[in-house]
Structure formats: structure tokens, C-alpha cells
Design a protein around this motif. Sequence first.
Motif, short mmCIF file in Angstrom:
data_model
loop_
_atom_site.label_atom_id
_atom_site.label_comp_id
_atom_site.label_asym_id
_atom_site.label_seq_id
_atom_site.Cartn_x
_atom_site.Cartn_y
_atom_site.Cartn_z
N LEU A 126 -10.71 0.74 -3.15
CA LEU A 126 -10.34 2.12 -3.45
C LEU A 126 -9.18 2.58 -2.57
O LEU A 126 -8.24 3.22 -3.06
CB LEU A 126 -11.55 3.03 -3.26
CG LEU A 126 -11.31 4.54 -3.51
CD1 LEU A 126 -10.84 4.77 -4.94
CD2 LEU A 126 -12.57 5.33 -3.22
N GLN A 127 -9.25 2.23 -1.28
CA GLN A 127 -8.17 2.62 -0.37
C GLN A 127 -6.86 1.94 -0.76
O GLN A 127 -5.78 2.54 -0.71
CB GLN A 127 -8.56 2.24 1.07
CG GLN A 127 -7.53 2.67 2.11
CD GLN A 127 -7.35 4.18 2.15
OE1 GLN A 127 -8.31 4.94 1.98
NE2 GLN A 127 -6.11 4.62 2.33
N MET A 128 -6.96 0.68 -1.21
CA MET A 128 -5.78 -0.04 -1.64
C MET A 128 -5.18 0.61 -2.89
O MET A 128 -3.95 0.77 -3.00
CB MET A 128 -6.13 -1.51 -1.93
CG MET A 128 -4.93 -2.37 -2.32
SD MET A 128 -5.40 -4.10 -2.59
CE MET A 128 -5.98 -4.53 -0.94
N GLN A 129 -6.06 1.01 -3.83
CA GLN A 129 -5.59 1.68 -5.04
C GLN A 129 -4.92 3.00 -4.70
O GLN A 129 -3.90 3.38 -5.29
CB GLN A 129 -6.76 1.91 -6.00
CG GLN A 129 -7.34 0.64 -6.61
CD GLN A 129 -6.34 -0.08 -7.50
OE1 GLN A 129 -5.45 0.54 -8.09
NE2 GLN A 129 -6.47 -1.40 -7.59
N ARG A 130 -5.49 3.74 -3.75
CA ARG A 130 -4.88 5.00 -3.33
C ARG A 130 -3.51 4.77 -2.72
O ARG A 130 -2.56 5.51 -2.97
CB ARG A 130 -5.80 5.70 -2.33
CG ARG A 130 -7.06 6.31 -2.94
CD ARG A 130 -7.97 6.88 -1.88
NE ARG A 130 -9.14 7.54 -2.46
CZ ARG A 130 -10.17 8.01 -1.75
NH1 ARG A 130 -10.17 7.87 -0.42
NH2 ARG A 130 -11.18 8.59 -2.35
N THR A 131 -3.41 3.71 -1.89
CA THR A 131 -2.12 3.38 -1.27
C THR A 131 -1.09 3.01 -2.33
O THR A 131 0.06 3.45 -2.28
CB THR A 131 -2.30 2.22 -0.28
OG1 THR A 131 -3.26 2.58 0.71
CG2 THR A 131 -0.97 1.90 0.41
N ARG A 132 -1.51 2.18 -3.31
CA ARG A 132 -0.60 1.80 -4.39
C ARG A 132 -0.16 3.02 -5.19
O ARG A 132 1.01 3.15 -5.56
CB ARG A 132 -1.28 0.79 -5.31
CG ARG A 132 -1.44 -0.59 -4.70
CD ARG A 132 -2.18 -1.51 -5.66
NE ARG A 132 -2.32 -2.86 -5.11
CZ ARG A 132 -3.01 -3.83 -5.70
NH1 ARG A 132 -3.63 -3.59 -6.87
NH2 ARG A 132 -3.08 -5.02 -5.14
#
Length: 215
Positions: A43-49
Amino acid sequence: MLGIYLGRHSAYSNMQIGSQSVRGLQSELANLRAELQVAQGDLQMQRTRHEVDSRALELVRSEMAAEKNRTAELEEGLSFYRSMMVSEDNTSGLSVRKPELVPGVNPGQVGYRIFVQQKEREFDMVEGTLSVDILGVKAGKEISYPLSRLSKQFGAGGETLHFRYFQAIEGELDLPEGFEPRGIMLVVRASKPRESKVRQEFPWELQERFINVGK
């Protein structure tokens, strides 16, 4: 120890589960916690992307807007030069365009740009002078000021003209306190290629910025 054992046994009996089931549940809970940690990382990676994509999109939009402005400025400059070189009313000889007047940085300060041009089949070198008067009202009376009195950039005896196609005269002027400008008078006196005189008055109208004519 016996009390602890009997307590745990009683609790498991009441819940109808055994120690084997408890260990299984604990193992499943550990697995679920691990999966949750992985999901939170995703989820954090998706938010960063998403944030990166949003910034990239905003950058692209900004570049497109800047390119659109540059294109508009180029079209404005092209239109200006066309109007300078082509006479729509088939007139010839010397002429002056409506002066460009823009607000200055300080109150009472005005930037000006004046174009003098000639429209001929054969463009000979023009030599002469330009004089400018600012017309207006002060204390209820009509009054005029020579531009040379209000602007340090304008020649005291008039601005010298020396051009083949057109010439731009630029500078800044400071309006006298209590003076309300109403118009601007331009007088062009040419000595070459032949003697001629052009006199024209324009209303005092400020615009947001100078026309972009390129460099």
C-alpha cells in the motif's frame, strides 16, 4: 503451577478447544500479521507511485502550459511583424502605431513603447526626429508635458530616428503629482529620404503588458 495448568485447561474446556488448536491459531495469527505487514508495504509503495505519477502529470501539464504560452507569444510577434510590413489600407509613407503603455513598478510610473514605421515599395533609410507630448488635466485645467520632461530615456530635443523599416522607442515616465493623463501626441519629422511630417494623437490607455515582438 498446578493452578495455572488447571486454569488453562478449564479455559480451553470452556471454549471447547485444545492446546493443539491454540498453537494452530497462534501460527495462523502470525501468518496473518506477516501478510498484513506485506500488504501495508504494498500500500505504501502504491501511494508512493501515485504521488510520483501525480507529480509527473503536474510537470507535464506545466510544460504544456508553458509551451502553449510560448506558441501564443510567437504568434503574437508574427502578427505584429506582419502588420508592420503589410498595409491593410494600401497607404504609404511614415506612420506611427498606437503607443503601448503599461503600469510601472511604482505608483505614477508608466512604461512606454512607441513604434515609428514606413510603408513603401522601396525602403530607403529614414532620418528624422520624434517628439511626444502627454496631454491631460491638472487642477481642472488642460495641460501638456513634453515626454523629455517626464522620462530620462527620451531626448530633450526629441528622439533621433534612423531606420529602414521601423524603430522602437522605449522607456519609463513619471507622471506629475495631481496630473491626470488623457492622451498622447506624437509628431514625426523626417528629413530623409524626403521631408515629411506626421502628427497623430492617441487616447491614454494602459494595457497589461507590452506586445511580445521577440528579440
